[in-house]
Motif scaffolding. Structure first.
Motif, PDB file in Angstrom:
ATOM      1  N   THR A  25       0.408  12.315  -2.749  1.00  0.00           N
ATOM      2  CA  THR A  25      -0.460  12.227  -1.553  1.00  0.00           C
ATOM      3  C   THR A  25       0.344  12.716  -0.352  1.00  0.00           C
ATOM      4  OG1 THR A  25      -1.720  10.394  -2.461  1.00  0.00           O
ATOM      5  CG2 THR A  25      -1.855  10.684  -0.095  1.00  0.00           C
ATOM      6  N   PRO A  84      -2.956   9.165   5.426  1.00  0.00           N
ATOM      7  CA  PRO A  84      -3.074  10.048   4.259  1.00  0.00           C
ATOM      8  C   PRO A  84      -4.155  11.092   4.518  1.00  0.00           C
ATOM      9  CG  PRO A  84      -4.078   7.904   3.806  1.00  0.00           C
ATOM     10  CD  PRO A  84      -3.506   7.830   5.185  1.00  0.00           C
ATOM     11  N   GLN A 100      -8.228   9.000  -8.849  1.00  0.00           N
ATOM     12  CA  GLN A 100      -7.001   9.552  -9.436  1.00  0.00           C
ATOM     13  C   GLN A 100      -6.720   9.008 -10.845  1.00  0.00           C
ATOM     14  OE1 GLN A 100      -4.006   8.692  -6.424  1.00  0.00           O
ATOM     15  NE2 GLN A 100      -5.324   9.595  -4.865  1.00  0.00           N
ATOM     16  N   HIS A 103      -8.762   1.303  -4.027  1.00  0.00           N
ATOM     17  CA  HIS A 103      -9.159   2.301  -3.031  1.00  0.00           C
ATOM     18  C   HIS A 103      -9.898   3.420  -3.773  1.00  0.00           C
ATOM     19  CE1 HIS A 103      -8.628   5.644  -0.214  1.00  0.00           C
ATOM     20  NE2 HIS A 103      -8.426   4.736   0.711  1.00  0.00           N
ATOM     21  N   ALA A 105       0.855  -1.201   0.000  1.00  0.00           N
ATOM     22  CA  ALA A 105       0.000   0.000   0.000  1.00  0.00           C
ATOM     23  C   ALA A 105       0.886   1.246   0.000  1.00  0.00           C
ATOM     24  CB  ALA A 105      -0.906   0.003   1.229  1.00  0.00           C
ATOM     25  N   TYR A 106       0.365   2.330  -0.506  1.00  0.00           N
ATOM     26  CA  TYR A 106       1.146   3.580  -0.533  1.00  0.00           C
ATOM     27  C   TYR A 106       1.441   4.070   0.886  1.00  0.00           C
ATOM     28  CZ  TYR A 106       0.008   3.376  -5.423  1.00  0.00           C
ATOM     29  OH  TYR A 106      -0.107   2.934  -6.710  1.00  0.00           O
ATOM     30  N   SER A 107       0.526   3.774   1.798  1.00  0.00           N
ATOM     31  CA  SER A 107       0.766   4.203   3.181  1.00  0.00           C
ATOM     32  C   SER A 107       1.999   3.511   3.749  1.00  0.00           C
ATOM     33  CB  SER A 107      -0.448   3.885   4.062  1.00  0.00           C
ATOM     34  OG  SER A 107      -1.574   4.566   3.591  1.00  0.00           O
ATOM     35  N   ASP A 110      -8.013  -0.788   0.355  1.00  0.00           N
ATOM     36  CA  ASP A 110      -6.733  -0.197  -0.034  1.00  0.00           C
ATOM     37  C   ASP A 110      -6.262  -0.791  -1.344  1.00  0.00           C
ATOM     38  OD1 ASP A 110      -3.961  -1.988   0.987  1.00  0.00           O
ATOM     39  OD2 ASP A 110      -5.956  -2.675   1.509  1.00  0.00           O
ATOM     40  N   THR A 111      -5.305  -0.121  -1.958  1.00  0.00           N
ATOM     41  CA  THR A 111      -4.864  -0.486  -3.304  1.00  0.00           C
ATOM     42  C   THR A 111      -4.205  -1.873  -3.321  1.00  0.00           C
ATOM     43  OG1 THR A 111      -2.795   0.674  -2.881  1.00  0.00           O
ATOM     44  CG2 THR A 111      -4.522   1.925  -3.996  1.00  0.00           C
ATOM     45  N   ASN A 138      -4.707  14.517  -1.339  1.00  0.00           N
ATOM     46  CA  ASN A 138      -4.054  14.115  -2.591  1.00  0.00           C
ATOM     47  C   ASN A 138      -4.205  15.236  -3.600  1.00  0.00           C
ATOM     48  OD1 ASN A 138      -4.817  12.795  -5.475  1.00  0.00           O
ATOM     49  ND2 ASN A 138      -3.077  11.762  -4.544  1.00  0.00           N
ATOM     50  N   ILE A 149      -8.891  13.784   2.255  1.00  0.00           N
ATOM     51  CA  ILE A 149      -9.450  12.493   2.688  1.00  0.00           C
ATOM     52  C   ILE A 149     -10.203  12.795   3.987  1.00  0.00           C
ATOM     53  CG2 ILE A 149      -8.855  10.107   3.293  1.00  0.00           C
ATOM     54  CD1 ILE A 149      -6.277  10.757   1.440  1.00  0.00           C
ATOM     55  N   VAL A 207       2.622   9.395  -6.084  1.00  0.00           N
ATOM     56  CA  VAL A 207       1.849   8.148  -6.185  1.00  0.00           C
ATOM     57  C   VAL A 207       1.727   7.749  -7.648  1.00  0.00           C
ATOM     58  CG1 VAL A 207      -0.423   7.113  -5.801  1.00  0.00           C
ATOM     59  CG2 VAL A 207       0.632   8.468  -4.009  1.00  0.00           C
ATOM     60  N   GLN A 234      -9.833   6.563  -3.555  1.00  0.00           N
ATOM     61  CA  GLN A 234      -8.933   7.657  -3.954  1.00  0.00           C
ATOM     62  C   GLN A 234      -8.165   7.272  -5.221  1.00  0.00           C
ATOM     63  OE1 GLN A 234      -7.589  10.702  -3.140  1.00  0.00           O
ATOM     64  NE2 GLN A 234      -9.176  11.178  -1.655  1.00  0.00           N
ATOM     65  N   ALA A 235      -7.715   6.030  -5.280  1.00  0.00           N
ATOM     66  CA  ALA A 235      -6.938   5.575  -6.443  1.00  0.00           C
ATOM     67  C   ALA A 235      -7.847   5.537  -7.676  1.00  0.00           C
ATOM     68  CB  ALA A 235      -6.334   4.212  -6.159  1.00  0.00           C
TER      69      ALA A 235
HETATM   70  O1  LIG Z   1      -4.646   2.249  -0.534  1.00  0.00           O
HETATM   71  C1  LIG Z   1      -3.493   2.637  -0.340  1.00  0.00           C
HETATM   72  O2  LIG Z   1      -2.502   2.120  -0.872  1.00  0.00           O
HETATM   73  C2  LIG Z   1      -3.284   3.757   0.578  1.00  0.00           C
HETATM   74  O3  LIG Z   1      -2.208   3.893   1.120  1.00  0.00           O
HETATM   75  C3  LIG Z   1      -4.398   4.740   0.782  1.00  0.00           C
HETATM   76  C4  LIG Z   1      -4.358   5.911  -0.194  1.00  0.00           C
HETATM   77  C5  LIG Z   1      -5.364   7.024   0.264  1.00  0.00           C
HETATM   78  O4  LIG Z   1      -6.053   6.858   1.257  1.00  0.00           O
HETATM   79  O5  LIG Z   1      -5.406   8.034  -0.420  1.00  0.00           O
HETATM   80  C6  LIG Z   1      -3.018   6.515  -0.188  1.00  0.00           C
HETATM   81  C7  LIG Z   1      -2.460   7.046  -1.284  1.00  0.00           C
HETATM   82  C8  LIG Z   1      -3.164   7.077  -2.579  1.00  0.00           C
HETATM   83  O6  LIG Z   1      -3.676   8.388  -2.678  1.00  0.00           O
HETATM   84  C9  LIG Z   1      -4.295   6.119  -2.638  1.00  0.00           C
HETATM   85  C10 LIG Z   1      -4.768   5.530  -1.535  1.00  0.00           C
END
Ligand SMILES: O=C(O)C(=O)C[C@]1(C(=O)O)C=C[C@@H](O)C=C1
Length: 427
Positions: free
Chosen positions: A302, A180, A238, A232, A141-143, A257-258, A183, A189, A211, A234-235
């Motif tokens: 992000t 997060p 985006q 996710h 995950a990006y986090s 999550d992604t 973005n 968020i 990201v 957000q993804a």
């Molecule tokens: O789902 C993930 O990988 C996350 O870390 C969450 C998250 C978010 O909540 O925005 C983090 C970064 C990216 O913008 C997409 C998703």
């Protein structure tokens, strides 16, 4: 620690840390579970949660024999005491059943607990211990990447919800949580702003992470076979335009999550479903990259904040940011007055966000001509570029306090000053 098994899509069933695991009586189970899920930077890349689970089972079975107790041991209950954030806790006591301790005369009774010292309240871990950083999601995950950017040598602990990441810090299971908050394409968020207020953690840092999203599918799957893309929310947001440009007019479904989306496709062998996630997630879950860099803007970033139980001491020798939240008091032009408290002192605002005031959602305003008017009530979150160690920031907040019914400093922390670089593959 090295992983014992190579990552494979068959080993993808172990869930991230869950709320139920945080009950104090479950700590030994939890301790094992989070270890099985955690990733050590920088050497941990490639270790899946399942690998860790196997190592954990071994660790748990050896935990008593590996820690002999000798009368000369001066460290209190050292044989059954775990170290969290460098501080001794008694969580491992539960690993040895109490009855066994009582029956076995060869095991001497534990010495009385050690007195707390000032270092028990240190916000940083003590020498030698690795910083544990809780994040929402699964490895890839990006986090998780944000945790690695903020604390390069940390142990990243996956959690299945943001709430769990907060609780992991509150219960001293983790030292930091990474969250997060906004973005560059998707905006704020919102839910995470609400969480900041519901919990008592402090913002101690920020990182901005480029990201770079990939479209992932099982090996051999072509775009024409797809009828669903999951990720996710957000993804998905985006990559919205790019998905359409690619001719992928398929159902889009939101998941937690992604990387979890990639894990889900792999674990269920879904040949009609793609996931939007990182290149690292592709590697971890045995997926193929169908398209690389599918975010609608190459400079997709992000911003994450890091949270701790204790605030850091604000400084003036480097650029700092401060985050506050406040609620209106009665009166007119309150927002204008608050913002001018910063403007008159040349303090730049970098962010303003409003969220419904859940405790007081509506304000009734009596007006004899028009009847009773109703306004929505908001909480305002403001980030400004100054440290709380600066007199101008202290004065600005003293003034803000005059116009507000509620004011909380969420944290004063160093700004992320990493030079700008567009998102790279693999982030
Ligand atoms: O789902 C993930 O990988 C996350 O870390 C969450 C998250 C978010 O909540 O925005 C983090 C970064 C990216 O913008 C997409 C998703």
């Amino acid at each position: 620690m090295q992983s014992l098994l190579p990552p494979s899509p068959n080993n993808l069933t172990s869930p991230a840390l869950r709320l139920a695991r945080l009950a104090p009586t479950r700590l030994p189970v939890f301790k094992c579970a989070y270890r099985s899920d955690s990733v050590h930077f920088p050497n941990g890349v490639g270790s899946s949660r399942a690998d860790w689970q196997s190592s954990c089972a071994i660790l748990a079975s050896n935990v008593v024999s590996q820690q002999p107790h000798t009368p000369s041991d001066k460290s209190g209950t050292a044989d059954h005491v775990a170290s969290v954030n460098g501080h001794k806790t008694s969580v491992d006591l539960d690993i040895v059943p109490i009855e066994k301790l009582e029956d076995d005369k060869s095991i001497s009774p534990p010495p009385p607990p050690r007195a707390l010292t000032i270092t028990d309240y240190s916000p940083a871990p003590m020498h030698g211990s690795q910083l544990r950083v809780a994040y929402q999601g699964v490895p890839g995950a990006y986090s998780e990447a944000a945790a690695g950017k903020a604390y390069p040598k940390c142990e990243a602990i996956p959690c299945d919800q943001f709430e769990v990441a907060f609780q992991a810090v509150e219960l001293w299971i983790a030292d930091r949580a990474v969250l997060p908050v906004e973005n560059s394409l998707g905006g704020s968020i919102h839910r995470n702003y609400d969480l900041l207020l519901r919990h008592r953690l402090h913002i101690v840092g920020e990182v901005q992470l480029p990201v770079h999203h990939c479209l992932l599918a099982l090996p051999g799957v072509r775009k024409e076979y797809l009828n669903r893309v999951i990720s996710h929310p957000q993804a998905l947001a985006q990559c919205e335009l790019t998905l359409t440009k690619l001719g992928l007019n398929v159902a889009r479904e939101a998941v937690d999550d992604t990387a979890g989306a990639a894990e889900f496709v792999a674990a269920n062998n879904l040949r009609d479903t793609a996931a939007i996630a990182s290149a690292r997630a592709a590697e971890l879950y045995g997926m193929e990259i169908l398209e690389n860099g599918i975010q609608d803007d190459s400079s997709n970033v992000t911003r994450f904040v890091m949270l701790a139980r204790e605030p850091i001491i604000p400084r003036t020798d480097r650029p700092f940011k401060t985050s506050i939240v406040f609620a209106h008091d009665k009166g007119t032009s309150v927002l204008f007055k608050v913002l001018s408290a910063f403007a008159f002192r040349n303090i730049s605002l970098t962010k303003i966000e409003s969220r419904p005031h859940r405790n007081r959602p509506i304000r009734l305003v009596s007006d004899s001509n028009e009847g009773t008017a109703k306004h929505f009530e908001y909480l305002f979150y403001v980030d400004f570029e100054a440290s709380m160690a600066e007199v101008r920031a202290q004065n600005a907040l003293a003034e803000v306090q005059e116009f507000t019914s509620f004011l909380r400093v969420l944290g004063s922390y160093p700004m992320d000053m990493t030079p700008w670089s567009p998102s790279r593959g693999g982030d």
